[in-house]
Enzyme design. Structure first.
Site, short mmCIF file in Angstrom:
data_model
loop_
_atom_site.label_atom_id
_atom_site.label_comp_id
_atom_site.label_asym_id
_atom_site.label_seq_id
_atom_site.Cartn_x
_atom_site.Cartn_y
_atom_site.Cartn_z
N ALA A 66 -1.19 -63.36 -13.70
CA ALA A 66 -1.64 -62.79 -12.44
C ALA A 66 -2.96 -62.08 -12.74
CB ALA A 66 -0.59 -61.82 -11.92
N GLY A 111 2.18 -64.44 -15.37
CA GLY A 111 2.39 -65.27 -14.18
C GLY A 111 2.16 -66.75 -14.44
N GLU A 114 5.29 -67.99 -15.92
CA GLU A 114 6.27 -67.98 -14.82
C GLU A 114 6.04 -69.16 -13.88
OE1 GLU A 114 5.12 -63.90 -14.05
OE2 GLU A 114 7.18 -63.24 -14.36
N GLU A 134 3.34 -58.79 -20.30
CA GLU A 134 3.25 -57.69 -19.32
C GLU A 134 3.46 -56.31 -19.94
OE1 GLU A 134 4.74 -60.57 -18.76
OE2 GLU A 134 4.17 -61.30 -16.78
#
Ligand code: CAA
Length: 260
Positions: A66, A111, A114, A134
């Site tokens: 992200a 992300g 993911e 993260e």
């Protein structure tokens, strides 16, 4: 469809969606996620598309996560909304009627890892790197990492990746079942298209129902899941594809599936 941060190509029943922000290593901000939501909504109902490949632009990254600069100023409410948007995109991919293959062409972090896990298959280039970093940023995975990673590779290995934030290479990802295959970068898209073509040559309804059976059944207890499988198996016998597939076998000829 016109997109700012995605490239979309449809050829021979295969849609290739490329996340195209190479200067930011294809990091996903809300705009990228919104475009993915639009693209997958359209592709899921496009009859010309039987299989979808998702990849990243450039030779360095699939998706490096992200977008950290977009996330840095968020508060609790807007961060939750951002995570919910990410979850919507992952579910659109995971629950969609068509097989989606991630062609992981470099970093798949946070992300990005993911997003790859939301896909049905993951084929990686030999320079790919995976991780959930993260904890380095003082947060936890927000697009399903704490949930899909243990389901895919087991709790112990998922714990290790999420708690340490360590990156692993493509061979290690292959060894632990995070990816299905690894190829040299130059061959990645070609080999991924071969897998897509192989799937396209099968009974389309059977492919769709297989995906449904696995994705939904894995969340049920075994008794209910097997009952669900039996129902879907029975449903196959109401289709022309079942009649054709079995008749073709008995007549020793290739099947001509219609997806009906
Ligand atoms: N968000 C925003 N920008 C990013 C980014 C990200 N996730 N990852 C890379 N970039 C940008 C860099 O800031 C840099 O931009 P500038 O050229 O403008 O400085 C550009 O992409 C190139 O990156 P680097 O110079 O850092 O390249 P490198 O080869 O030295 O390192 C890397 C590559 C190891 C992937 C490193 O970029 C990195 O660690 N990126 C962050 C990875 C990360 O932490 N991802 C998880 C994000 S959190 C998340 O995803 C939460 C969630 O679950 C929803």
């Amino acid at each position: 469809m016109e997109f700012e941060s995605l490239l979309l190509e449809i050829a021979e029943g295969i849609a290739t969606v490329t996340i195209n922000r190479p200067k930011a290593l294809n990091a996903m901000n809300a705009a990228v996620l919104g475009e993915l939501e639009c693209a997958f909504t359209a592709l899921n109902s496009n009859p010309e598309v039987g299989c979808i490949i998702l990849t990243g632009s450039g030779e360095k990254a699939f998706v490096a996560g992200a977008d950290i600069s977009a996330m840095a100023p968020l508060d609790a409410v807007t961060a939750r909304d951002f995570a919910l948007l990410g979850h919507r995109v992952m579910q659109l991919i995971e629950k969609g009627p068509k097989p989606v293959i991630a062609a992981v062409n470099g970093f798949a972090l946070g992300g990005g890892c993911e997003l790859a896990m939301g896909c049905d298959l993951r084929i990686a280039s030999d320079n790919a790197k995976f991780g959930q970093p993260e904890v380095n940023l003082g947060v936890i995975p927000g697009f399903g990492g704490t949930q899909r990673l243990p389901r895919l590779i087991g709790k112990g290995r998922a714990m290790e990746l999420v708690l340490t934030g360590d990156m692993i290479d493509a061979q290690e990802a292959l060894r632990i079942g995070l990816v299905n295959k690894v190829y040299p970068l130059a061959e990645l898209l070609g080999e991924t298209k071969k897998v897509a073509k192989k799937i396209l040559s099968k009974g389309p309804l059977a492919v769709r129902l297989s995906k449904e059976a696995i994705c939904n059944g894995v969340e049920m207890d075994l008794d209910r899941a097997c009952g669900y499988e039996a129902d879907l198996f029975g449903f196959c016998f109401a289709t022309a594809d079942q009649k054709e597939g079995m008749q073709a076998f008995l007549e020793k000829r290739p099947a001509k599936f219609t997806g009906r």
